[in-house]
Design an enzyme around this catalytic site. Structure first.
Site, PDB file in Angstrom:
ATOM      1  N   TRP A  47     -19.062  16.345  -4.076  1.00 28.42           N
ATOM      2  CA  TRP A  47     -19.364  15.299  -5.049  1.00 28.42           C
ATOM      3  C   TRP A  47     -19.119  15.776  -6.482  1.00 28.42           C
ATOM      4  CZ3 TRP A  47     -20.939  10.362  -5.874  1.00 28.42           C
ATOM      5  CH2 TRP A  47     -21.546  10.087  -7.114  1.00 28.42           C
ATOM      6  N   ASP A  50     -20.358  13.465 -14.027  1.00 30.39           N
ATOM      7  CA  ASP A  50     -19.953  13.668 -15.432  1.00 30.39           C
ATOM      8  C   ASP A  50     -19.135  14.932 -15.729  1.00 30.39           C
ATOM      9  OD1 ASP A  50     -22.027  11.855 -15.240  1.00 30.39           O
ATOM     10  OD2 ASP A  50     -23.343  12.887 -16.620  1.00 30.39           O
ATOM     11  N   PHE A 106     -28.125  19.767 -14.959  1.00 27.43           N
ATOM     12  CA  PHE A 106     -27.620  18.438 -15.332  1.00 27.43           C
ATOM     13  C   PHE A 106     -26.590  18.558 -16.464  1.00 27.43           C
ATOM     14  CE2 PHE A 106     -30.685  14.850 -13.830  1.00 27.43           C
ATOM     15  CZ  PHE A 106     -30.528  15.264 -12.530  1.00 27.43           C
ATOM     16  N   SER A 107     -26.200  17.413 -17.004  1.00 25.55           N
ATOM     17  CA  SER A 107     -25.104  17.395 -17.980  1.00 25.55           C
ATOM     18  C   SER A 107     -25.444  18.097 -19.284  1.00 25.55           C
ATOM     19  CB  SER A 107     -24.702  15.951 -18.263  1.00 25.55           C
ATOM     20  OG  SER A 107     -24.017  15.461 -17.142  1.00 25.55           O
ATOM     21  N   GLU A 232     -27.468   7.665 -21.908  1.00 26.83           N
ATOM     22  CA  GLU A 232     -27.147   8.989 -21.380  1.00 26.83           C
ATOM     23  C   GLU A 232     -25.947   9.568 -22.132  1.00 26.83           C
ATOM     24  OE1 GLU A 232     -28.492   8.748 -16.766  1.00 26.83           O
ATOM     25  OE2 GLU A 232     -26.566   7.819 -17.121  1.00 26.83           O
ATOM     26  N   TRP A 314     -22.030   4.101 -11.524  1.00 23.43           N
ATOM     27  CA  TRP A 314     -23.193   4.398 -10.669  1.00 23.43           C
ATOM     28  C   TRP A 314     -23.476   3.275  -9.669  1.00 23.43           C
ATOM     29  CZ3 TRP A 314     -24.580   8.909  -9.492  1.00 23.43           C
ATOM     30  CH2 TRP A 314     -24.577   9.959 -10.417  1.00 23.43           C
TER      31      TRP A 314
HETATM   32  C1  FRU Z   1     -24.993  10.513 -16.198  1.00 24.58           C
HETATM   33  C2  FRU Z   1     -26.147  11.346 -15.643  1.00 24.58           C
HETATM   34  C3  FRU Z   1     -26.726  12.210 -16.730  1.00 24.58           C
HETATM   35  C4  FRU Z   1     -27.335  13.326 -15.954  1.00 24.58           C
HETATM   36  C5  FRU Z   1     -26.354  13.495 -14.809  1.00 24.58           C
HETATM   37  C6  FRU Z   1     -26.981  13.925 -13.513  1.00 24.58           C
HETATM   38  O1  FRU Z   1     -24.108  10.063 -15.228  1.00 24.58           O
HETATM   39  O2  FRU Z   1     -27.125  10.495 -15.089  1.00 24.58           O
HETATM   40  O3  FRU Z   1     -27.638  11.550 -17.573  1.00 24.58           O
HETATM   41  O4  FRU Z   1     -27.463  14.501 -16.711  1.00 24.58           O
HETATM   42  O5  FRU Z   1     -25.730  12.243 -14.642  1.00 24.58           O
HETATM   43  O6  FRU Z   1     -26.032  14.222 -12.554  1.00 24.58           O
END
Ligand code: FRU
Length: 507
Positions: A47, A50, A106-107, A232, A314
């Site tokens: 998978w 971002d 995360f991002s 985000e 999403w």
């Molecule tokens: C955006 C997001 C970010 C988060 C990441 C998690 O697509 O929801 O806010 O850090 O994906 O995978």
């Protein structure tokens, strides 16, 4: 992560069984050759969402990305890594950051700490520093509010190996659940690092002398701009527009996009190192299509602004019918800011495919001054449908570019002159049973009244990217034909006076 995202994933497992059996019974369609893009980055397996920490260093573009290598649906996030010297060929590298006791990775972003403000450099080597959110899943499950915090890691060998900072996290949440996606830049006038952070319904700015100690400066966005979902992945960029420095804040938002689900808006204004003052409160979208999300720009590129987005949404990312991997990145785009009218203070963010992509294509057809009655065939005998179509027309009239196969599947990209709208119609483009809303027409307004129009389309196996009027209107959309498209025509109801048309295939 979020409860809504877990709920989203469940129906996809069911939908996928159906899609897979459909593909297996069909001897022509090998999932890999049918869907693996030819010039868009995808992970070998697993998978991806971002793009993260994109940075240019010593001739290499580094693309890190949200990655779950063990599965094809969203799961414990790592930072995957790929590199490219030309923005066309990407080489996947070993995973850079693994989840740890603080949380998943995360991002976030990466910077080159040239002056070693962090003190993490050694022997004269400037550290590459990654700044990212750590999402603590047990904390979220326990109903706490402090599960998203910012950490840093550094690399002294151009992103090959990483060391996590012992003092992590460096910025703790003030008990706010959505507190994530740090994008850091060096702000020259104040000689400080500035972090833009997404905090539920707004962006907060933090400053730091050393990437470790952060102080809040200000926030922007509550009750202003688009709010159909959570904010985000912000990105703060400065542009030199005719000698004037103008700032742009990109903000991704899910859901609430103009064509459903995820999308990225932008805010134009002034930033003094502390406060962002917007010029207008008009809502503006960087890309109107349904499939460009969480896009941010490369750091350490000087004046040039190159953006890559996650080419999905999403609403259905977890269910699209690819088997070995899920999701691709958009083509890299060069961003520019243009003034609508001289001294109007009304600016538009324009994007076009980076010029580096040209090296990957060969021209298969080039024609000038075509007065089309109603149909122009765009399929080349050797290479079937083109991978890029560029045209220039003197008048703005209705047109449709239709990609099709002999199984009654077609994707239509067009313009409606009465409504002054571009559209992508994927209602009959192929498989869509993984999400109810996938099969739809997406629309985007034309942003200029110019008499003529130019258009560029990038077409890969499952994606189309439209750049019109010098990148003033942009749309990105996925599609999943059950058999490859083999035909492509340009169809007009009222004829069209094409100044030029150029078709390209991948080399
Ligand atoms: C955006 C997001 C970010 C988060 C990441 C998690 O697509 O929801 O806010 O850090 O994906 O995978």
């Amino acid at each position: 992560m979020h409860f809504y995202r877990i709920l989203l994933i469940l129906p996809f497992f069911m939908a996928q069984t159906h899609v897979q059996s459909q593909v297996q019974h069909d001897p022509v369609s090998n999932n890999e050759s049918l869907y693996r893009p030819r010039f868009h980055f995808t992970p070998q397996k697993g998978w991806m969402n971002d793009p993260n920490g994109m940075i240019f260093l010593n001739g290499q573009y580094h693309l890190f990305f949200q990655h779950y290598p063990e599965g094809t649906v969203w799961g414990p996030m790592h930072w995957g890594h790929a590199t490219s010297s030309d923005l066309v060929d990407w080489k996947e590298q070993p995973i850079s950051l693994y989840p740890d006791s603080i949380g998943m990775i995360f991002s976030g972003s990466a910077v080159l700490d040239k002056n070693n403000t962090s003190g993490l450099g050694r022997g004269g080597i400037a550290p590459m520093v990654a700044i990212y959110t750590q999402h603590n899943m047990p904390g979220e499950k326990a109903g706490r509010n402090d599960f998203q915090n910012q950490s840093i890691a550094y690399s002294l060998d151009e992103g090959k190996t990483w060391t996590k900072y012992a003092g992590n996290p460096v910025l703790k949440t003030p008990n706010l659940k959505d507190f994530r996606d740090p994008k850091v830049i060096w702000h020259e006038p104040t000689q400080k690092w500035i972090m833009s952070l997404a905090v539920a319904d707004h962006v907060e700015f933090y400053s730091s002398p050393n990437l470790m100690n952060w102080s809040k400066e200000s926030e922007i966005g509550k009750n202003l701009f688009a709010h159909g979902g959570v904010w985000e992945c912000p990105d703060l960029l400065s542009f030199n527009v005719n000698g004037k420095i103008v700032w742009v804040l990109l903000v991704s938002m899910n859901p609430g996009g103009p064509n459903g689900g995820s999308a990225t808006q932008y805010i134009v204004g002034d930033f003094d190192g502390q406060v962002f003052k917007p010029f207008t409160t008009t809502i503006k979208w960087m890309d109107y299509g349904p499939d460009n999300y969480a896009g941010v720009s490369f750091s350490n590129l000087g004046e040039r602004k190159i953006l890559i987005g996650w080419m999905s949404n999403w609403n259905y990312a977890n269910g699209v019918p690819t088997e070995k991997w899920r999701s691709a990145m958009t083509a890299p785009r060069e961003l520019k800011l243009v003034e609508q009218n001289i001294n109007s203070n009304e600016f538009l963010l324009v994007s076009s495919p980076v010029k580096e992509l040209n090296a990957g294509f060969t021209k298969t057809l080039s024609k000038e001054n075509i007065i089309s009655e109603n149909i122009v065939a765009l399929t080349s005998a050797v290479n079937s449908i083109p991978n890029r179509i560029d045209f220039n027309t003197l008048q703005v009239k209705d047109f449709e570019i239709i990609f099709s196969n002999t199984y009654n599947e077609k994707l239509i990209v067009g313009f409606d002159a009465t409504k002054k709208q571009f559209f992508i119609d994927r209602r009959n483009a192929g498989t869509s049973n993984f999400h109810e809303g996938f099969s739809r027409i997406s629309n985007a307004p034309r942003m200029t009244e110019d008499a003529g129009m130019d258009l560029s389309l990038l077409i890969d196996k499952t994606s189309v990217e439209l750049f019109a009027d010098g990148g003033r209107t942009v749309m990105t959309a996925l599609f999943f034909p059950t058999h490859p498209y083999t035909n492509c025509i340009l169809q007009t109801k009222k004829g069209m006076n094409l100044k030029s048309i150029n078709l390209f295939s991948l080399k």
